[in-house]
Enzyme design. Structure first.
Site, PDB file in Angstrom:
ATOM      1  N   TYR A   4      -8.952   7.662  14.330  1.00 13.71           N
ATOM      2  CA  TYR A   4      -7.551   7.327  14.102  1.00 13.71           C
ATOM      3  C   TYR A   4      -7.402   5.941  13.494  1.00 13.71           C
ATOM      4  CZ  TYR A   4      -8.219   4.694  18.388  1.00 13.71           C
ATOM      5  OH  TYR A   4      -8.702   3.818  19.322  1.00 13.71           O
ATOM      6  N   TRP A   7       1.382   6.626  12.320  1.00 15.20           N
ATOM      7  CA  TRP A   7      -0.014   6.486  11.883  1.00 15.20           C
ATOM      8  C   TRP A   7      -0.506   5.089  12.196  1.00 15.20           C
ATOM      9  CZ3 TRP A   7      -3.116   3.711   8.380  1.00 15.20           C
ATOM     10  CH2 TRP A   7      -4.426   4.226   8.220  1.00 15.20           C
ATOM     11  N   ASP A  45      -6.402  -3.629   1.378  1.00 12.38           N
ATOM     12  CA  ASP A  45      -5.317  -3.386   0.427  1.00 12.38           C
ATOM     13  C   ASP A  45      -4.483  -4.629   0.170  1.00 12.38           C
ATOM     14  OD1 ASP A  45      -4.663  -2.292   3.245  1.00 12.38           O
ATOM     15  OD2 ASP A  45      -2.689  -2.719   2.425  1.00 12.38           O
ATOM     16  N   ASN A  59       0.814  -1.209   0.000  1.00 12.80           N
ATOM     17  CA  ASN A  59       0.000   0.000   0.000  1.00 12.80           C
ATOM     18  C   ASN A  59       0.852   1.266   0.000  1.00 12.80           C
ATOM     19  OD1 ASN A  59      -1.957   1.969   0.400  1.00 12.80           O
ATOM     20  ND2 ASN A  59      -3.078   0.769   1.911  1.00 12.80           N
ATOM     21  N   HIS A 114     -14.488  -5.050  11.141  1.00 18.28           N
ATOM     22  CA  HIS A 114     -14.141  -3.729  11.658  1.00 18.28           C
ATOM     23  C   HIS A 114     -15.385  -2.910  11.944  1.00 18.28           C
ATOM     24  CE1 HIS A 114      -9.808  -3.555   9.822  1.00 18.28           C
ATOM     25  NE2 HIS A 114     -10.067  -4.721  10.400  1.00 18.28           N
ATOM     26  N   HIS A 134      -2.856 -10.600   9.001  1.00 18.99           N
ATOM     27  CA  HIS A 134      -3.328  -9.284   8.552  1.00 18.99           C
ATOM     28  C   HIS A 134      -4.182  -9.456   7.298  1.00 18.99           C
ATOM     29  CE1 HIS A 134      -3.274  -5.000   8.296  1.00 18.99           C
ATOM     30  NE2 HIS A 134      -2.393  -4.897   7.318  1.00 18.99           N
TER      31      HIS A 134
END
Length: 407
Positions: free
Chosen positions: A159, A407, A321, A37, A122, A317
């Site tokens: 966030y 981030w 993406d 990504n 999510h 994970h």
């Protein structure tokens, strides 16, 4: 079975994906995901200009030898670009081998260790009512485990979640310039004060049985992470993810000393080397790397075997993406390994599924890779050609004083 071609497909059906297509001299085709990504073209070039030409004429059945040839045989090792490229080759070769065998890939990894793969979805909201509605929506979709992300009072964005649905929507595009990452503002103390109240409200609404997860996105120091983990203990999280930048592996000792909240680490890791201290000293509970970013099925199987010796489980994970090719590769591993924990699952857009035809399914909270021989994913080249690459980046995060932050 010799490798006759290695083509790189770059397409953007809603977001950018990089796919390696390996063809053999007897007409078979295998696919591997090489998406990184925000740095997609770096991996595409690495494959097209360096790795692809080395594959032509090689025996496609020699997967371990090819992995070592690309990793150990090169002077420059590891790193996200290199490991994503190696992963794409590795997955494509496993896809081919399983097709030749006439079996779904997981059968070549030892067969199924479970009937289904528990997945989490999510949920997010700018405020508590929106978050609770989002959790209910994920439950209606069938998720039985849910990651909870909440806006923080005084901050404009939630966030760790892209502010715009269009990942290429940062400043610059409207002026015809190369787009720039959007920038967000962060306040650690406000987050630490607010988050325990969020989980208290979620538990009061949904009860103690719903598995809840949370992602910190590397934003805390070890002592801050320890404080948060301890504060969240009453709410019995399934895991607290990336609570502190884990490049400082020793820092997890401090977190571990102060909290019993389970810890998940590793979505930005790309090698077993990154995990050595974390696994050996049992400083984490879940390994978070993706097949796409950590060297493929060959490398990930070895990583999980190492983790199993210390009772550490998988938590691959699975963001949007990573293409359906990468998702399918993770699911075949999930089904086969003994120390499976949970699988992140962000369903892709209809456009993405138009390009990537897949056999995996999601029902009643569980995924399954399907019984199609090989990986179970094919790429529609004509559909892929309709979606041109668009430069896009994840946001950049700054503290209130303007300092760049994780981030």
């Amino acid at each position: 079975m010799r490798i006759a071609g290695a083509d790189v497909i770059v397409t953007s059906p809603g977001r950018n994906f990089v796919t390696l297509e390996i063809t053999t001299d007897d007409g078979l085709t295998g696919y591997g995901d090489a998406t990184l990504n925000g740095r997609e073209l770096a991996v595409a070039s690495y494959l097209s200009d360096h790795v692809g030409p080395l594959l032509i004429g090689r025996d496609a059945h020699r997967i371990e030898d090819t992995w070592q040839y690309l990793h150990r045989g090169a002077y420059w090792r590891r790193g996200p670009v290199t490991m994503a490229a190696i992963a794409a080759v590795d997955v494509a070769l496993w896809d081919l081998k399983a097709q030749v065998a006439g079996l779904p890939l997981y059968q070549l990894l030892g067969g199924a260790s479970r009937t289904g793969i528990r997945a989490y979805g999510h949920a997010s909201g700018r405020d508590l009512p929106e978050l609770l509605d989002s959790i209910r929506a994920r439950q209606e979709q069938g998720f039985r485990s849910i990651r909870v992300q909440s806006g923080v009072p005084g901050l404009e964005t939630i966030y760790g979640i892209s502010a715009a649905p269009d990942p290429a929507g940062g400043p610059g595009r409207e002026n015809g310039r190369h787009p720039q990452p959007s920038e967000e503002t962060w306040d650690t103390q406000a987050y630490l004060r607010h988050l325990p109240t969020v989980f208290e409200a979620v538990r009061n609404e949904f009860g103690p049985e719903l598995p809840l997860l949370h992602d910190v996105h590397h934003r805390l120091t070890p002592i801050q992470a320890a404080k948060l983990g301890k504060a969240l203990e009453p709410y019995d999280l399934f895991w607290l993810e990336d609570c502190t930048p884990a490049e400082n592996q020793d820092g997890l000792r401090l977190v571990r000393q102060h909290t019993t909240t389970p810890l998940a680490i590793g979505e930005v890791f790309n090698s077993v080397v990154d995990y050595q201290t974390l696994i050996r000293e049992q400083l984490i509970d879940y390994v978070r790397s993706a097949v796409t970013h950590a060297g493929g099925i060959t490398a990930m199987r070895k990583l999980f075997d190492l983790a199993a010796q210390y009772q550490i489980k998988s938590g691959i994970h699975g963001p949007a993406d990573i293409s359906p090719v990468g998702m399918a590769a993770g699911l075949h591993l999930d089904l086969a390994i003994h120390n499976f924990g949970i699988q992140e699952f962000m369903p892709h857009s209809a456009e993405t599924y138009e390009v990537f035809r897949h056999s995996y399914t999601f029902r009643d909270g569980y995924l399954h890779p399907g019984e199609t021989p090989g990986l179970g994913v094919t790429v529609d080249r004509a559909a892929a050609a309709r979606f041109e690459y668009r430069p896009a980046y994840l946001p950049v995060n700054r503290l209130r004083d303007g300092t760049v932050h994780d981030w």
